[in-house]
Enzyme design. Structure first.
Site, short mmCIF file in Angstrom:
data_model
loop_
_atom_site.label_atom_id
_atom_site.label_comp_id
_atom_site.label_asym_id
_atom_site.label_seq_id
_atom_site.Cartn_x
_atom_site.Cartn_y
_atom_site.Cartn_z
N SER A 133 0.83 -1.20 0.00
CA SER A 133 0.00 0.00 0.00
C SER A 133 0.87 1.25 0.00
CB SER A 133 -0.87 -0.01 1.26
OG SER A 133 -1.52 1.23 1.42
N LYS A 178 1.58 -3.77 6.40
CA LYS A 178 2.10 -3.73 5.02
C LYS A 178 3.60 -3.44 5.01
CE LYS A 178 -1.73 -4.83 3.13
NZ LYS A 178 -1.87 -6.20 2.60
N TYR A 203 -2.82 -1.25 10.43
CA TYR A 203 -2.97 -1.81 9.08
C TYR A 203 -1.75 -1.47 8.22
CZ TYR A 203 -4.13 -1.78 4.17
OH TYR A 203 -4.05 -1.95 2.82
#
Ligand code: WQD
Length: 336
Positions: free
Chosen positions: A125, A154, A150
């Site tokens: 991301s 990544k 989150y």
């Protein structure tokens, strides 16, 4: 025929990628535990492509299930989408996010190593860049401390892949997605947000459909032209095609390197107000919205320099913001 495992293949980006893989003549086997989608997506993929992909309802966090899967399936490449992805929820349930997103990744890489498999593509991301020092964002931009759990999954995920790649000679690519939106032109597959959407486009379409009363625009006091935040919105079908390009690169021995990462965006920044205006124009409707405070954790602007991805993957986006917003609305109208 090359066989590709797609984890999370019934999710938003996964399902669009499965369609493109099948269109390109790849054999697809999907693993999905249906934690954030429904089995009907499998039928929709079959309707679109005329071919039903193999499907296993299993959890990538189950090491033994994964072993059994690989005992029974020989694959030439793996595209790993399966993950939790809600930024807000990740702050409330950090351990769930770290466990889900990282254990599944580690187990997959262990299987790849143990079985001498190769060609792994990871959904990363643009959130790994945090607030940009300069724009557009190139792959050389520094990776910052993640704003969310989150985002950290990544960032850490990429580090795990890099180390595994180097130690075990596995060819891997991480694709750093900017903001994926829209749906397939058939409106048979699309984004299925659970509950109140956190992302802009599902909130926009649900507001237009009357499911939400009003869209909140998070801040109009950013130092941008109209004061609202800027993102790089990429049509999900263009994003799906970037996976095919990355896969071809991995499958082509001449191009091999152990770990690479690419920015996958359009290269164009669009403000929240521009999104709203474009949505209203292409779909010929009015959106009820109001300006509210900034959302904590949001960056001011994020858009990609796509030079490297365009050149190295031999890929570029083909669809406009208008097409993406029209397809998002068409998809919304299909929902009950
Ligand atoms: C876009 C813009 C909001 C909702 C996040 C994750 C990223 C990726 C995609 C994936 C921002 C504004 C939004 C609303 C608004 N994650 N907005 N009103 O935050 O760029 O990226 O989702 O799975 O990793 O960080 O996307 O769609 O939430 O927001 O004004 O109701 O729209 O402030 O400027 P974001 P988004």
């Amino acid at each position: 025929m090359k066989k590709i495992l797609v984890t999370g293949g019934l999710g938003f980006i996964g399902s669009h990628t499965v369609v493109e893989l099948q269109n390109e003549g790849f054999d697809v086997v999907i693993i999905d535990n249906l934690s954030n989608t429904t089995i009907s997506v499998l039928d929709s993929i079959t309707e679109i492509t005329g071919k039903k992909p193999d499907y296993y309802n299993l959890d990538v966090r189950s090491k033994s299930d994964l072993k059994t899967f690989f005992d029974n399936n020989k694959v030439d490449g793996i595209i790993h989408f399966a993950a939790f992805k809600a930024v807000g929820e990740s702050m409330e349930k950090p351990l769930d996010y770290y466990e889900n997103n990282l254990s599944s990744l580690i187990y997959l890489l262990q299987e790849i190593k143990d079985r001498n498999l190769d060609n792994f593509i990871f959904s990363s991301s643009a959130t790994v860049y945090g607030e940009a020092d300069s724009l557009p964002l190139t792959e050389d931009a520094p990776v910052k401390k993640a704003e969310s759990v989150y985002g950290n999954t990544k960032k850490i995920g990429e580090e795990i892949i890099r180390d595994a790649s180097n130690a075990h000679n596995i060819n891997t690519i991480a694709l750093r997605y900017f903001n994926p939106i829209g749906s397939h032109e058939t409106a048979k597959i699309g984004e299925l947000p659970l509950g109140v959407p956190a992302n802009l486009i599902p909130f926009v379409t649900q507001t237009a459909a009357g499911i939400r009363e009003q869209l909140s625009v998070f801040g109009d006091d950013y130092p941008t032209e109209d004061g609202t935040a800027i993102r790089d919105y990429i049509h999900v079908v263009d994003l799906a095609k970037a996976h095919i390009a990355a896969l071809k690169r991995l499958l082509n021995k001449d191009n091999k390197k152990s770990f690479e990462y690419f920015n996958v965006g359009t290269g164009k920044g669009t403000s929240v107000l521009e999104v709203i205006k474009t949505f209203e124009k292409v779909n010929n409707l009015k959106l009820n919205y109001k300006i509210v405070d900034r959302r904590p954790g949001d960056v001011m602007a994020s858009y990609a320099d796509t030079t490297t991805a365009n050149r190295e993957l031999n890929w570029k986006t083909e669809k406009s913001l208008e097409e993406a917003l029209a397809s998002a609305w068409k998809w919304q109208l299909q929902q009950k």
